[in-house]
Scaffold this motif. Structure first.
Motif, PDB file in Angstrom:
ATOM      1  N   VAL A 197       0.853  -1.188   0.000  1.00  0.00           N
ATOM      2  CA  VAL A 197       0.000   0.000   0.000  1.00  0.00           C
ATOM      3  C   VAL A 197       0.884   1.230   0.000  1.00  0.00           C
ATOM      4  CG1 VAL A 197      -1.957  -1.083   1.161  1.00  0.00           C
ATOM      5  CG2 VAL A 197      -0.161   0.009   2.520  1.00  0.00           C
ATOM      6  N   CYS A 198       0.331   2.315  -0.531  1.00  0.00           N
ATOM      7  CA  CYS A 198       1.042   3.592  -0.563  1.00  0.00           C
ATOM      8  C   CYS A 198       0.230   4.621   0.204  1.00  0.00           C
ATOM      9  CB  CYS A 198       1.248   4.050  -2.006  1.00  0.00           C
ATOM     10  SG  CYS A 198       1.944   5.725  -2.146  1.00  0.00           S
ATOM     11  N   ALA A 199       0.853   5.298   1.134  1.00  0.00           N
ATOM     12  CA  ALA A 199       0.207   6.377   1.890  1.00  0.00           C
ATOM     13  C   ALA A 199       1.015   7.647   1.681  1.00  0.00           C
ATOM     14  CB  ALA A 199       0.145   6.025   3.374  1.00  0.00           C
ATOM     15  N   SER A 200       0.313   8.736   1.316  1.00  0.00           N
ATOM     16  CA  SER A 200       1.040   9.975   1.051  1.00  0.00           C
ATOM     17  C   SER A 200       0.073  11.146   1.070  1.00  0.00           C
ATOM     18  CB  SER A 200       1.739   9.901  -0.308  1.00  0.00           C
ATOM     19  OG  SER A 200       2.475  11.086  -0.555  1.00  0.00           O
ATOM     20  N   ALA A 201       0.603  12.305   1.304  1.00  0.00           N
ATOM     21  CA  ALA A 201      -0.147  13.558   1.242  1.00  0.00           C
ATOM     22  C   ALA A 201       0.840  14.662   0.885  1.00  0.00           C
ATOM     23  CB  ALA A 201      -0.833  13.865   2.570  1.00  0.00           C
ATOM     24  N   PRO A 202       0.395  15.708   0.238  1.00  0.00           N
ATOM     25  CA  PRO A 202       1.319  16.782  -0.152  1.00  0.00           C
ATOM     26  C   PRO A 202       2.068  17.353   1.050  1.00  0.00           C
ATOM     27  CG  PRO A 202      -0.796  17.040  -1.268  1.00  0.00           C
ATOM     28  CD  PRO A 202      -0.974  15.932  -0.278  1.00  0.00           C
ATOM     29  N   GLY A 203       3.366  17.444   0.908  1.00  0.00           N
ATOM     30  CA  GLY A 203       4.200  17.996   1.964  1.00  0.00           C
ATOM     31  C   GLY A 203       4.511  17.040   3.102  1.00  0.00           C
TER      32      GLY A 203
END
Length: 605
Positions: free
Chosen positions: A572-578
Motif C-alpha cells: 500500500v502507498c500512503a502519502s499527502a502533499p508535503g
C-alpha cells in the motif's frame, strides 16, 4: 355497676374515637371500667382474616402488657361462636372471653380478667353492654381502616412491582451496556425490598463455574468473593442445585451446614434470600440479596416477590443475551462481508494489473523480433558504410565522402534509438513476472537490506540524501531474494527520482518488523509527497509524473506485480502533499511458490 352520669357515654365515645390503635382502644375501655371495678383488666385478640380457621394469625392488644391473655381460650371462643370462662393466672380471678360482633371483615375476642362477682356484675349491667357496643363499633372501624391500609399497601406494592417489571422489560431493548443493565436491574429490585447487598450469578463454562457479572456488598470485596470460580458448596450453588428459592436465617443456615449441604463463604449474613434464574427451563443463574443487620430480615412475601421479579429478570436477561449475540453475529457478518468486498476489489485490481502486465509483455515480445531485425540491418548498413569509407576510390570523390558521412550519422542515430527501444522492450518484458528463474531461500532481512544499499551506493553517494535502516538482526524470511531486491531497489530509486526538490537533503527510512505471520517492510521518505490524484494511480502501468524526463511509468507497476503475484504479499502507498510518501509491504513467512498474494488496496490516504 353503679349508674353513670348522662354525659359519660358521650365522653367514652369521644375517648374511643381519639384512640388510633387496638391497644389504645383497649386501654380506654379498661380505664372506664376501672372507675367502677378497680381490679378489672382487659385484653383483645384480633385478626384481619374473617374466618375462625385462621385463628393462628390472632394478635393480642395491648401486646406483651397482657401476658396473662389466653390465646387458646380465644380460639375456642371463635370456633364455638360463644363466650367462654376459665381460671385466671391470679388466685381468685377468672378469665372471661367474649366474641365481638364486628360489622367489618375480621374477627376479635375481648378477654376480661377479674373476680367472679365483678365480671358477673359487668355482663348484667346495661351501661357495660352499651359501652361494649361502642367498643365493638370502634374495633370494627379500626379493622376496616387496617383493611383499607393493607389494600393500599398491596396496591402500591403491586404498582411498584409493575413499574419495576416494565422498567426491566424496557431495559432489555435499550442500547446500554450489560453493566448498565445490571445496575438498572439492581435499582429496580432496591425499590421493592432491601437490596444494599445484591448480586447476580450466571453459570458459565458449560455449567462448571459461576461468573458474577454484577455484585454489590457492604462488607466483602466483590473482586475477591464474587469472581469467576468453579462451583463450590456455597448458598448460590445450593439454590442452583435445588432449583428452588432459599430463605435463610441462622436456624436454617445451621441446619444446612450440619447436613453438609453448604459451606459458608465470606462474611456471615443475618438474613439471605436467593432465587434461581431460569432460562428456557434450565437454571442459568441465581439472584440473591442479603442483610447483615438484625433489624432487616426477609420474609415469605419478600421471597415470593423476588422470585416473581427473578422470572422477569431471567426473561429480560435471556432476551438481552440473545440480542447481544445477534448484534455480535451481525457485526461479524458485516465485517466478513466488508472483508469479502475488499478481497473482491483487490482480486479485480490484481487481475487488472496482471492482465495489463501480460498485455505489455506480449506486445513487447511481438515488437522484439522486428526490432531485432532492424538493429541487425542498421548494424550491417553501418559496416557497409565503414567499408566504403576505407575504399581509396571514395576519397577522390568529395561528394561521396560527404554523403557517406551523413549516412554514418543517420545510422548512428538509428542504432542509438534502436538501443533505447530495445532497453524499453526489455523493461516491458519484465512486467510479466517469471517465477521459474529463482529458487526460494531464507534470507536475513537486515543483511539483505545492507546488501541492497551497498549495490545502490554509486547512485546514493552523488545525492545529499540519507538512508536509515531499522531492523532486528535475527529477523529472517524465506523468499525470492532477486524479486525482493527489485522491489526494494525500485522503490528507493523511485524516491530519489520523484520525492525530493532540487537541492533538498532528504531522509529515506526503512523499517522492518515482525507482524503476526509475516513481516512488515516500510520505506518512507520525507519529501514533497503526492496529491490523491497521483497517489491513487502510482501502481498503474505507464503512469508517471516525469514523462520525457526519464520516467517510464513501469517501475512501481513492476513492484506491485512482484509483491502481489510472486512474493505473495501486499503493498500500500500512503502519502499527502508535503508529508512525504510511505510504501508498506507485508510479506508472509510461508508462501507457496506460484500462489498469488491477497493485495491490499493499491493506495491509501
Amino acid at each position: 355497676m353503679n349508674a353513670t352520669k348522662p354525659s359519660d357515654p358521650a365522653e367514652f365515645a369521644l375517648g374511643l374515637l381519639a384512640a388510633g390503635s387496638f391497644g389504645r382502644v383497649v386501654q380506654v375501655f379498661e380505664s372506664r371500667l376501672r372507675a367502677e371495678i378497680p381490679t378489672v383488666q382487659l385484653a383483645m385478640w384480633w385478626s384481619l382474616r374473617p374466618t375462625a380457621a385462621t385463628t393462628a394469625a390472632l394478635r393480642c392488644a395491648p401486646g406483651s402488657a397482657r401476658d396473662w391473655a389466653e390465646l387458646e381460650q380465644a380460639r375456642q371462643v371463635l370456633l364455638a361462636g360463644g363466650p367462654a370462662s376459665g381460671p385466671a393466672p391470679a388466685t381468685g380471678s377468672i378469665l372471661r372471653s367474649l366474641p365481638l360482633a364486628l360489622k367489618a371483615g375480621g374477627q376479635a375476642v375481648l378477654q376480661v380478667r377479674g373476680d367472679a362477682s365483678g365480671i358477673g356484675q359487668l355482663e348484667r349491667d346495661a351501661a357495660f353492654l352499651q359501652m361494649l357496643a361502642l367498643f365493638e363499633l370502634r374495633v370494627s372501624d379500626l379493622l376496616e381502616a387496617r383493611h383499607l391500609e393493607g389494600a393500599v399497601r398491596r396496591l402500591e406494592r403491586s404498582e411498584a412491582v409493575q413499574r419495576a417489571l416494565f422498567r426491566i422489560a424496557e431495559l432489555t431493548g435499550a442500547t446500554t451496556s450489560m453493566e448498565e443493565f445490571y445496575t438498572a436491574v439492581h435499582a429496580q429490585v432496591g425499590e421493592l425490598l432491601y437490596a444494599r447487598n445484591f448480586y447476580i450469578a450466571l453459570l458459565v463454562d458449560d455449567g462448571a463455574a459461576f461468573d458474577y457479572p454484577y455484585a454489590v456488598d457492604e462488607r466483602d470485596d466483590p473482586r475477591e468473593i464474587f469472581r469467576r470460580q468453579p462451583l463450590r458448596h456455597g448458598l448460590t450453588e445450593y439454590v442452583q442445585r435445588t432449583g428452588k428459592p432459599l430463605l435463610l436465617d441462622r436456624a436454617v443456615r445451621e441446619r444446612l451446614v450440619a447436613a453438609g449441604e453448604i459451606r459458608m463463604v465470606g462474611s456471615p449474613s443475618v438474613a439471605w434470600l436467593g432465587v434461581p434464574l431460569v432460562m428456557e427451563g434450565q437454571v442459568a443463574g441465581v439472584l440473591a440479596v442479603q442483610s447483615y443487620s438484625e433489624d432487616i430480615l426477609y420474609g415469605p412475601r419478600d421471597q415470593e416477590l423476588l422470585a416473581f421479579v427473578a422470572q422477569n429478570i431471567a426473561t429480560a436477561l435471556h432476551r438481552r443475551q440473545v440480542a447481544e449475540s445477534l448484534r455480535s453475529a451481525y457485526a461479524q457478518l458485516q465485517a466478513q462481508l466488508e472483508e469479502l468486498r475488499r478481497a473482491q476489489t483487490e482480486l479485480i485490481e490484481n487481475e487488472k494489473m496482471a492482465s495489463l502486465g501480460r498485455l505489455v509483455a506480449g506486445v513487447a515480445h511481438e515488437i522484439n523480433t522486428p526490432l531485432g531485425i532492424a538493429v541487425t540491418s542498421a548494424s550491417h548498413l553501418d559496416d557497409i558504410f565503414k567499408g566504403l569509407e576505407r575504399d581509396p576510390r571514395i576519397a577522390d570523390r568529395p561528394e561521396w565522402v560527404k554523403a557517406l558521412g551523413k549516412g554514418r550519422r543517420c545510422v548512428d542515430l538509428i542504432l542509438n534509438n534502436l538501443g533505447k527501444a530495445a532497453q524499453l522492450v526489455r523493461s516491458f518484458k519484465q512486467v510479466a513476472v517469471d517465477q521459474s528463474n529463482e529458487v526460494r531461500r531464507s534470507v536475513g532481512i537486515r543483511a539483505f537490506l545492507d546488501d541492497v544499499l551497498l549495490s545502490l551506493h554509486p547512485r546514493l553517494k552523488v545525492t545529499p540524501h540519507r538512508v536509515e535502516v531499522a531492523c532486528a538482526e535475527d529477523l529472517a524470511l524465506e523468499t525470492l531474494p532477486g524479486a525482493l531486491y527489485q522491489v526494494v531497489s525500485n522503490i528507493l530509486l523511485n524516491a530519489l527520482l520523484h520525492a525530493f526538490e532540487d537541492g533538498q537533503a532528504g531522509l529515506i527510512r526503512i523499517v522492518c518488523t515482525r507482524s503476526g505471520d509475516g513481516i512488515d517492510l516500510s520505506i518512507r521518505d520525507d519529501g514533497r509527497g503526492m496529491p490523491d490524484s497521483v497517489r491513487q494511480h502510482v501502481f498503474e502501468p505507464f503512469f508517471t509524473t516525469r514523462r520525457g524526463r526519464g520516467g517510464t511509468g513501469l517501475g512501481l507497476h513492476m513492484v506491485y506485480n512482484l509483491v502481489t503475484q510472486l512474493l505473495g504479499g501486499t503493498i500500500v502507498c500512503a502519502s499527502a502533499p508535503g508529508q512525504g510518501a510511505e510504501f508498506t509491504i507485508r510479506l508472509p513467512f510461508n508462501h507457496e511458490p506460484g500462489a498469488a498474494g491477497t493485495a491490499a488496496p493499491t493506495a491509501t490516504s
